[in-house]
Enzyme design. Structure first.
Site, PDB file in Angstrom:
ATOM      1  N   CYS A  56      24.743 -10.789  34.231  1.00 56.94           N
ATOM      2  CA  CYS A  56      25.061 -11.933  35.059  1.00 56.94           C
ATOM      3  C   CYS A  56      24.780 -13.210  34.413  1.00 56.94           C
ATOM      4  O   CYS A  56      24.371 -13.037  33.230  1.00 56.94           O
ATOM      5  CB  CYS A  56      23.916 -12.069  36.048  1.00 56.94           C
ATOM      6  SG  CYS A  56      23.656 -10.869  37.068  1.00 56.94           S
TER       7      CYS A  56
ATOM      8  N   ARG B 200      29.354 -10.702  30.661  1.00 60.87           N
ATOM      9  CA  ARG B 200      27.817 -10.532  31.149  1.00 60.87           C
ATOM     10  C   ARG B 200      27.925  -9.753  32.579  1.00 60.87           C
ATOM     11  O   ARG B 200      26.960  -9.503  32.861  1.00 60.87           O
ATOM     12  CB  ARG B 200      27.276 -11.902  31.122  1.00 60.87           C
ATOM     13  CG  ARG B 200      27.029 -12.430  29.993  1.00 60.87           C
ATOM     14  CD  ARG B 200      26.280 -13.724  29.939  1.00 60.87           C
ATOM     15  NE  ARG B 200      24.807 -13.391  30.324  1.00 60.87           N
ATOM     16  CZ  ARG B 200      23.931 -13.189  29.320  1.00 60.87           C
ATOM     17  NH1 ARG B 200      24.217 -13.528  28.129  1.00 60.87           N
ATOM     18  NH2 ARG B 200      22.639 -12.873  29.626  1.00 60.87           N
TER      19      ARG B 200
ATOM     20  N   TRP C 189      26.256  -9.146  38.006  1.00 58.44           N
ATOM     21  CA  TRP C 189      26.407  -7.787  37.643  1.00 58.44           C
ATOM     22  C   TRP C 189      25.271  -7.154  38.620  1.00 58.44           C
ATOM     23  O   TRP C 189      24.021  -7.570  38.496  1.00 58.44           O
ATOM     24  CB  TRP C 189      25.932  -7.509  36.226  1.00 58.44           C
ATOM     25  CG  TRP C 189      25.722  -6.064  35.709  1.00 58.44           C
ATOM     26  CD1 TRP C 189      26.998  -5.140  35.346  1.00 58.44           C
ATOM     27  CD2 TRP C 189      24.746  -5.169  35.820  1.00 58.44           C
ATOM     28  NE1 TRP C 189      26.834  -4.014  35.219  1.00 58.44           N
ATOM     29  CE2 TRP C 189      25.292  -3.865  35.291  1.00 58.44           C
ATOM     30  CE3 TRP C 189      23.418  -5.099  36.114  1.00 58.44           C
ATOM     31  CZ2 TRP C 189      24.444  -2.766  35.424  1.00 58.44           C
ATOM     32  CZ3 TRP C 189      22.686  -4.087  35.986  1.00 58.44           C
ATOM     33  CH2 TRP C 189      23.198  -2.846  35.657  1.00 58.44           C
TER      34      TRP C 189
ATOM     35  N   ASN D  86      19.540 -14.704  37.327  1.00 54.00           N
ATOM     36  CA  ASN D  86      19.669 -13.735  36.647  1.00 54.00           C
ATOM     37  C   ASN D  86      18.318 -12.930  36.252  1.00 54.00           C
ATOM     38  O   ASN D  86      17.660 -13.687  35.884  1.00 54.00           O
ATOM     39  CB  ASN D  86      20.295 -14.114  35.100  1.00 54.00           C
ATOM     40  CG  ASN D  86      20.592 -13.097  34.036  1.00 54.00           C
ATOM     41  OD1 ASN D  86      20.795 -11.736  34.436  1.00 54.00           O
ATOM     42  ND2 ASN D  86      21.164 -13.266  32.996  1.00 54.00           N
ATOM     43  N   GLY D  87      18.281 -11.724  36.485  1.00 51.71           N
ATOM     44  CA  GLY D  87      16.877 -10.915  36.359  1.00 51.71           C
ATOM     45  C   GLY D  87      16.638 -10.375  37.484  1.00 51.71           C
ATOM     46  O   GLY D  87      17.490 -10.023  38.606  1.00 51.71           O
TER      47      GLY D  87
ATOM     48  N   GLU E 231      28.551   7.536  18.246  1.00 54.58           N
ATOM     49  CA  GLU E 231      29.079   6.271  18.489  1.00 54.58           C
ATOM     50  C   GLU E 231      30.403   6.350  19.101  1.00 54.58           C
ATOM     51  O   GLU E 231      30.949   5.910  19.876  1.00 54.58           O
ATOM     52  CB  GLU E 231      28.951   5.371  17.209  1.00 54.58           C
ATOM     53  CG  GLU E 231      29.516   4.157  17.314  1.00 54.58           C
ATOM     54  CD  GLU E 231      29.150   3.201  18.399  1.00 54.58           C
ATOM     55  OE1 GLU E 231      28.059   3.423  18.973  1.00 54.58           O
ATOM     56  OE2 GLU E 231      29.701   2.090  18.504  1.00 54.58           O
TER      57      GLU E 231
ATOM     58  N   LYS F 279      31.630   5.327  22.603  1.00 53.39           N
ATOM     59  CA  LYS F 279      32.960   4.363  22.882  1.00 53.39           C
ATOM     60  C   LYS F 279      33.672   4.870  23.679  1.00 53.39           C
ATOM     61  O   LYS F 279      34.407   4.147  24.568  1.00 53.39           O
ATOM     62  CB  LYS F 279      33.638   3.871  21.247  1.00 53.39           C
ATOM     63  CG  LYS F 279      33.008   2.985  20.380  1.00 53.39           C
ATOM     64  CD  LYS F 279      32.966   1.710  20.764  1.00 53.39           C
ATOM     65  CE  LYS F 279      31.831   1.122  21.526  1.00 53.39           C
ATOM     66  NZ  LYS F 279      30.697   1.054  20.723  1.00 53.39           N
TER      67      LYS F 279
ATOM     68  N   GLU G 114      32.772   4.794  27.422  1.00 59.04           N
ATOM     69  CA  GLU G 114      32.475   3.382  28.026  1.00 59.04           C
ATOM     70  C   GLU G 114      33.514   2.769  28.544  1.00 59.04           C
ATOM     71  O   GLU G 114      33.658   2.341  29.399  1.00 59.04           O
ATOM     72  CB  GLU G 114      31.598   2.445  26.752  1.00 59.04           C
ATOM     73  CG  GLU G 114      30.330   2.402  26.621  1.00 59.04           C
ATOM     74  CD  GLU G 114      30.197   1.346  25.486  1.00 59.04           C
ATOM     75  OE1 GLU G 114      30.613   1.442  24.351  1.00 59.04           O
ATOM     76  OE2 GLU G 114      29.322   0.289  25.793  1.00 59.04           O
TER      77      GLU G 114
ATOM     78  N   HIS H 100      24.799  26.253  19.326  1.00 59.72           N
ATOM     79  CA  HIS H 100      23.626  26.374  19.913  1.00 59.72           C
ATOM     80  C   HIS H 100      23.759  25.827  21.482  1.00 59.72           C
ATOM     81  O   HIS H 100      22.696  25.665  22.103  1.00 59.72           O
ATOM     82  CB  HIS H 100      22.469  25.832  19.637  1.00 59.72           C
ATOM     83  CG  HIS H 100      22.286  26.032  17.945  1.00 59.72           C
ATOM     84  ND1 HIS H 100      21.537  27.392  17.783  1.00 59.72           N
ATOM     85  CD2 HIS H 100      22.409  25.620  16.851  1.00 59.72           C
ATOM     86  CE1 HIS H 100      21.488  27.686  16.407  1.00 59.72           C
ATOM     87  NE2 HIS H 100      22.164  26.525  15.838  1.00 59.72           N
TER      88      HIS H 100
ATOM     89  N   LYS I  73      27.734  -6.810  28.992  1.00 63.03           N
ATOM     90  CA  LYS I  73      27.737  -7.023  27.661  1.00 63.03           C
ATOM     91  C   LYS I  73      25.991  -7.061  27.170  1.00 63.03           C
ATOM     92  O   LYS I  73      25.569  -6.176  26.268  1.00 63.03           O
ATOM     93  CB  LYS I  73      28.150  -8.200  27.105  1.00 63.03           C
ATOM     94  CG  LYS I  73      28.227  -8.347  25.420  1.00 63.03           C
ATOM     95  CD  LYS I  73      28.972  -7.460  24.802  1.00 63.03           C
ATOM     96  CE  LYS I  73      28.928  -7.690  23.320  1.00 63.03           C
ATOM     97  NZ  LYS I  73      29.514  -6.355  22.650  1.00 63.03           N
TER      98      LYS I  73
END
Ligand code: AGP
Length: 617
Positions: free
Chosen positions: A2, A27, A74, A100-101, A490, A494, A497, A513, A612
């Site tokens: 947010c 955000r 968000w 925000n929170g 990573e 990527k 996402e 395995h 983000k």
């Protein structure tokens, strides 16, 4: 998560708020809204979807004013609907609030407020707070000597909040006062001439001022057009420190690139150079870090390092583990911050704790840092967030100086973290058994990185072709050994996402395995292998995939001899020292996932469901 922008000054607030929201959209981008303090009360516009929808709606449907608040959301509590979008105006029309929170006790608050006649039109936790402020405002009768009745009401309401908040609030009776407060969610004040901007991060204010005050937890700020006042939890006036932001507007703009992510991939040579700048000793045999706040003698006593963080930064921790154990011979452990903070992990007294975080605001990483400090451990941070909460609360640390990273998928911040991890391994190694000549060799290798990354980036067009070829597959495996294992993780993250393709990272040999069951013509594997003692072993793992008709993309260093029939597509990276290979091998993976996402028509910079900086648990 947010974005908040609030403004009090002399300009028409609407463009300024919208411009700030566009810069903060990374955000959160589920919905957005603004409230302007207008002639006859609040003029509120709210929309679901991107900020561009709000721009259109505001043009049609808003009044002008010089005080206002805004928000890009968000979603946490309540779906993505217009009624859940901020600002939330109290049911008596007195208070407008963006938040925000997470307010954990909002259900009880709501029940209490309903008994007092307040009504609710959303499913959010935030609306409970705007009504609670209105409740205290109605109870409070007059202004006090040092604070307005409005300010006192906000303060009283916040004293009942359990959870986290960064808020901007206005009251319909106070055309000359904007209030902000924070606890657990970042909030800053941009200090201009006769104007102030309240925002959740600096990108929202950079076009207006580079003077900024970073609020601390439990602080409140009251702004008029001529002045501002910060008050601590203990109700004492705080002497605010005005910092200067050291980056330009262009740093936070896309320029000629199609996406921020691509721009940031191409900024890596410069970001890596910045991570090293001024950080090698005069004899070029070791690294130097000014901000660790630990003497070489104290560092020699460290017999274990615990790295902790989230997401991509957690992958950087894993690479740090390989590098520090190899070059400095100090045992390293890596933990997810979200797990560590609630685990009562026994830590030895000579353990040093390190967090890695691009933003410096990730709530789980902050929680782990605080928990380590509470237990009395020295807790340091590697962060790109100058002035961030973690930078301020850590006992010391290392700034990345990678410049603003706007793309939700982290790229240049990750490789810059790998650079700092390698430099730290060198520094700690030289305090122990690493020889002068080995130190000089390692510095040489590190200094060559920007040029080698530039060389790797030249394969952009070839990687794009490969990406287009593989863009329609639904599953991928990413496989590597040793330090290439976290690089594989990573690569998989990527791809997940930004292109929503299912991808898993595994140590290449571990594939046998279980994950080998996934291999078929429909599930390509991306192997990462560099020249060295285990290269032949990785080739054996590739054979195992080929034997099951799996397609193979291999990222390998130049001098590796690769039997052509074993790979469908190959991407060659330069030969280099092991210490810097994780950086070089990451770059093609970033480009591969970027171009696959573009080929699939995905919104690369604003992938679905993500934001983000994750400032809620
Ligand atoms: C990276 O691509 C992700 N968006 C995410 O995993 C990120 O690395 C994580 O949320 C940690 O963020 P931080 O580095 O700002 O703490």
């Amino acid at each position: 998560m947010c974005g908040i922008v609030g403004y009090i000054g002399k300009q028409d607030v609407r463009n300024l708020l919208l411009e700030g929201l566009k810069r903060l959209e990374y955000r959160g981008y589920d919905s957005s809204g603004l409230a302007v303090f207008a002639q006859d009360g609040f003029s509120v516009v709210r929309c679901t979807g991107r900020v561009s929808n709000l721009v259109e709606a505001t043009a049609k449907n808003s009044e002008e004013g010089t005080l206002g608040i805004s928000h890009t959301r968000w979603a946490t509590h309540g779906g993505v609907t217009e009624s859940n979008t901020h600002p939330h105006v109290s049911s008596d029309g007195k208070i407008a609030l963006v938040h925000n929170g997470v307010i954990e006790n909002y259900v009880e608050m709501r029940k209490f407020l309903e008994t007092k006649g307040f009504t609710f039109s959303s499913e959010t936790d935030t609306e409970a707070l705007s009504n609670l402020i209105a409740y205290h405002y109605a109870k409070e009768q007059t202004d006090a000597k040092d604070a307005s009745r409005f300010f006192i009401a906000v303060k009283k309401a916040l004293s009942h909040v359990e959870g986290t908040y960064g808020i901007a609030v206005t009251c319909v009776d106070y055309p000359d006062e904007l209030i902000g407060a924070r606890k657990g969610s970042p909030l800053i004040v941009g200090v201009g001439q006769g104007e102030y901007i309240l925002a959740s991060d600096v990108s929202a204010i950079i076009t207006h001022t580079s003077n900024v005050v970073y609020l601390n937890d439990d602080e409140m700020v009251s702004m008029s057009r001529d002045d501002f006042r910060v008050v601590s939890a203990a109700d004492e006036g705080v002497d605010p420190i005005i910092d200067t932001i050291d980056w330009d507007v262009e740093d936070a703009e896309k320029g000629e690139f199609a996406h921020y992510m691509l721009k940031e991939i191409f900024e890596q040579p410069a970001a890596l150079e910045n991570a090293m700048r001024g950080r090698f000793s005069d004899d070029s045999s070791t690294a130097i870090f000014g901000g660790l706040n630990l003497t070489p003698r104290e560092l020699r006593q460290v017999d274990r390092i615990l790295f902790t963080s989230c997401g991509t930064a957690w992958h950087a921790c894993l690479v740090a583990e390989y590098l520090i154990e190899r070059y400095a011979r100090i045992p390293v452990e890596v933990e997810y911050a979200s797990e560590l903070r609630y685990r009562n992990a026994p830590l030895d007294k000579n353990t040093l704790v390190f967090v890695i975080t691009q933003s410096g605001e990730t709530i789980d990483t902050l929680g782990a840092l605080r928990e380590a400090k509470r237990k009395g451990y020295r807790a340091l941070a590697i962060t790109n967030g100058v002035g961030s909460t973690i930078a301020r609360e850590a006992d010391g640390g290392i700034y990345q100086h990678a410049g603003p990273e706007i793309g939700v998928a982290s790229t240049k911040a990750f490789t810059s973290q790998l650079m700092i991890a390698a430099m730290l391994a060198l520094y700690l190694g030289r305090l122990r058994d690493m020889s002068y000549t080995d130190g000089v060799e390692m510095v040489k290798a590190l200094r060559s990185v920007p040029e080698l990354v530039t060389e790797t980036l030249k394969q952009d067009a070839q990687i794009k072709e490969i990406a287009v070829k593989y863009a329609e597959y639904a599953d991928f495996l990413f496989l590597g050994r040793q330090a290439m294992f976290p690089v594989a993780l990573e690569g998989a993250l990527k791809l997940k996402e930004i292109s929503y393709i299912h991808a898993e990272g595994y140590p290449a040999a571990e594939m046998k395995h279980g994950p080998i069951a996934l291999i078929s013509e429909e599930c390509p594997s991306v192997f990462i292998a560099t020249d060295g003692e285990i290269f032949q072993k990785v080739l054996s793992n590739i054979q195992e995939v080929k034997a099951r008709k799996g397609k193979v993309i291999l990222i390998h260093s130049k001098s590796c001899e690769v039997p052509r029939e074993l790979v469908d597509d190959a991407i060659v990276i330069p030969d280099a020292a092991d210490s810097i290979m994780p950086i070089l091998a990451t770059v093609p993976l970033q480009l591969l996932s970027y171009y696959i996402a573009v080929a699939r028509g995905c919104d690369v910079d604003k992938p679905r469901n993500l934001a983000k900086s994750v400032t809620v648990e």
